[in-house]
Design a protein around this motif. Sequence first.
Motif, short mmCIF file in Angstrom:
data_model
loop_
_atom_site.label_atom_id
_atom_site.label_comp_id
_atom_site.label_asym_id
_atom_site.label_seq_id
_atom_site.Cartn_x
_atom_site.Cartn_y
_atom_site.Cartn_z
N ASP A 54 0.85 -1.29 -0.17
CA ASP A 54 -0.07 -0.06 -0.01
C ASP A 54 0.91 1.33 0.14
O ASP A 54 0.80 1.92 -0.90
CB ASP A 54 -0.81 0.11 1.35
N SER A 55 1.94 1.20 1.11
CA SER A 55 2.54 2.67 1.25
C SER A 55 3.91 2.77 0.21
O SER A 55 4.40 3.82 0.25
CB SER A 55 2.82 2.66 2.56
N GLN A 56 4.32 1.58 -0.17
CA GLN A 56 5.61 1.59 -0.91
C GLN A 56 6.79 1.90 -0.07
O GLN A 56 7.82 1.99 -0.58
CB GLN A 56 5.67 2.51 -2.09
N GLN A 57 6.46 1.55 1.23
CA GLN A 57 7.56 1.89 2.09
C GLN A 57 8.58 0.77 2.08
O GLN A 57 7.83 -0.31 1.93
CB GLN A 57 7.19 2.00 3.69
N LEU A 58 9.77 0.98 2.11
CA LEU A 58 10.88 -0.29 2.35
C LEU A 58 10.75 -1.09 3.74
O LEU A 58 10.72 -0.62 4.56
CB LEU A 58 12.45 0.39 2.39
N MET A 59 10.51 -2.39 3.45
CA MET A 59 10.37 -3.17 4.38
C MET A 59 11.75 -3.74 4.95
O MET A 59 12.07 -3.97 5.92
CB MET A 59 9.34 -4.21 4.11
N ALA A 60 12.50 -4.23 3.90
CA ALA A 60 13.40 -4.99 4.38
C ALA A 60 14.57 -4.70 2.92
O ALA A 60 14.17 -4.71 2.02
CB ALA A 60 13.41 -6.58 4.31
N TYR A 61 16.02 -5.05 3.52
CA TYR A 61 16.92 -4.60 2.30
C TYR A 61 18.28 -5.59 2.57
O TYR A 61 18.61 -5.65 3.91
CB TYR A 61 17.21 -3.26 2.26
N SER A 75 29.16 -12.49 -1.50
CA SER A 75 28.74 -12.01 0.04
C SER A 75 27.55 -11.27 0.08
O SER A 75 27.01 -10.85 -0.82
CB SER A 75 30.00 -11.14 0.58
N ILE A 76 26.99 -11.17 1.18
CA ILE A 76 25.74 -10.50 1.49
C ILE A 76 25.96 -9.45 2.58
O ILE A 76 26.71 -9.67 3.51
CB ILE A 76 24.52 -11.40 1.86
N GLY A 77 25.54 -8.16 2.31
CA GLY A 77 25.79 -7.27 3.55
C GLY A 77 24.71 -6.18 3.64
O GLY A 77 23.65 -6.17 2.91
N ARG A 78 24.76 -5.44 4.62
CA ARG A 78 23.93 -4.24 4.79
C ARG A 78 22.53 -5.03 4.98
O ARG A 78 21.49 -4.49 4.59
CB ARG A 78 23.82 -2.90 3.63
N VAL A 79 22.33 -6.09 5.61
CA VAL A 79 21.17 -6.84 5.79
C VAL A 79 20.39 -5.86 6.88
O VAL A 79 20.95 -5.62 7.86
CB VAL A 79 21.14 -8.19 6.41
N SER A 88 8.36 -9.77 12.44
CA SER A 88 7.24 -10.59 11.70
C SER A 88 7.84 -11.52 11.05
O SER A 88 6.97 -12.19 10.27
CB SER A 88 6.84 -9.29 10.47
N GLY A 89 9.09 -11.82 10.97
CA GLY A 89 9.63 -12.99 10.39
C GLY A 89 10.24 -12.67 9.07
O GLY A 89 10.85 -13.31 8.47
N ILE A 90 10.18 -11.20 8.54
CA ILE A 90 10.73 -10.75 7.46
C ILE A 90 12.23 -11.01 7.48
O ILE A 90 12.59 -11.25 6.20
CB ILE A 90 10.23 -9.30 7.16
N ALA A 91 12.96 -10.88 8.28
CA ALA A 91 14.36 -11.09 8.45
C ALA A 91 14.69 -12.40 7.88
O ALA A 91 15.67 -12.52 7.14
CB ALA A 91 14.99 -10.91 9.83
N HIS A 92 13.93 -13.42 8.31
CA HIS A 92 14.20 -15.13 7.80
C HIS A 92 13.87 -14.93 6.48
O HIS A 92 14.72 -15.58 5.59
CB HIS A 92 13.76 -15.85 8.54
N GLN A 93 12.82 -14.30 6.05
CA GLN A 93 12.37 -14.25 4.43
C GLN A 93 13.48 -13.62 3.76
O GLN A 93 13.96 -13.99 2.60
CB GLN A 93 11.06 -13.70 4.25
N LEU A 94 14.05 -12.34 4.36
CA LEU A 94 14.87 -11.81 3.44
C LEU A 94 16.30 -12.56 3.56
O LEU A 94 17.07 -12.51 2.31
CB LEU A 94 15.29 -10.33 4.49
N ILE A 95 16.80 -12.96 4.50
CA ILE A 95 18.28 -14.00 4.31
C ILE A 95 17.82 -14.99 3.28
O ILE A 95 18.89 -15.40 2.63
CB ILE A 95 18.92 -14.26 5.67
N LYS A 96 16.97 -15.82 3.58
CA LYS A 96 16.60 -16.80 2.62
C LYS A 96 16.71 -16.51 1.17
O LYS A 96 17.30 -17.22 0.31
CB LYS A 96 15.34 -17.66 2.97
#
Length: 156
Positions: A54-61, A75-79, A88-96
């Motif tokens: 809805d808002s287009q706000q950044l949730m995860a990166y 490498s993966i960085g700036r998580v 909310s569990g989004i961190a686990h979704q992000l890293i997967k």
Amino acid sequence: MNWILKSFSQLTTDELYAILALRNQVFICEQQCAYQDLDGLDQNTLHLFAKEEDSQQLMAYARLLPQGIAFKEASIGRVIVAQNQRGSGIAHQLIKEAIATTCRQFNTDTIKIMAQAYLISFYQSHGFIIDSETYLEDNIPHIDMVLVQSVQSMSM
């Protein structure tokens, strides 16, 4: 939720602003760490992120770095997860998603990260193993960790 993957040149100015603002908010303001976030690596990396529908706000990166940029390995960085999304569990979704995308985009089965030490168990839960002693990076305890994906898990 849709994950968006873009190179630096594909980012819109609004997306780039939102990414840099979130990185600044968390890594500099929340963690009270004065450091040079703009390190010259963003232009040579891929940027993975999700926005609220809805808002287009950044949730995860997360920033995905090919081999030879930060380490000889990819490498993966700036998580990062926006404060209103934590828990909310989004961190686990992000890293997967970051792991799968890094392996696919850079044709690799090995990923090395510089993890903040308090997140060791989080990264271990995704298969990363400790690869260094704890050290200070920008006055915050960090540890290098490595993930080696098996061929079976990469094809899932």
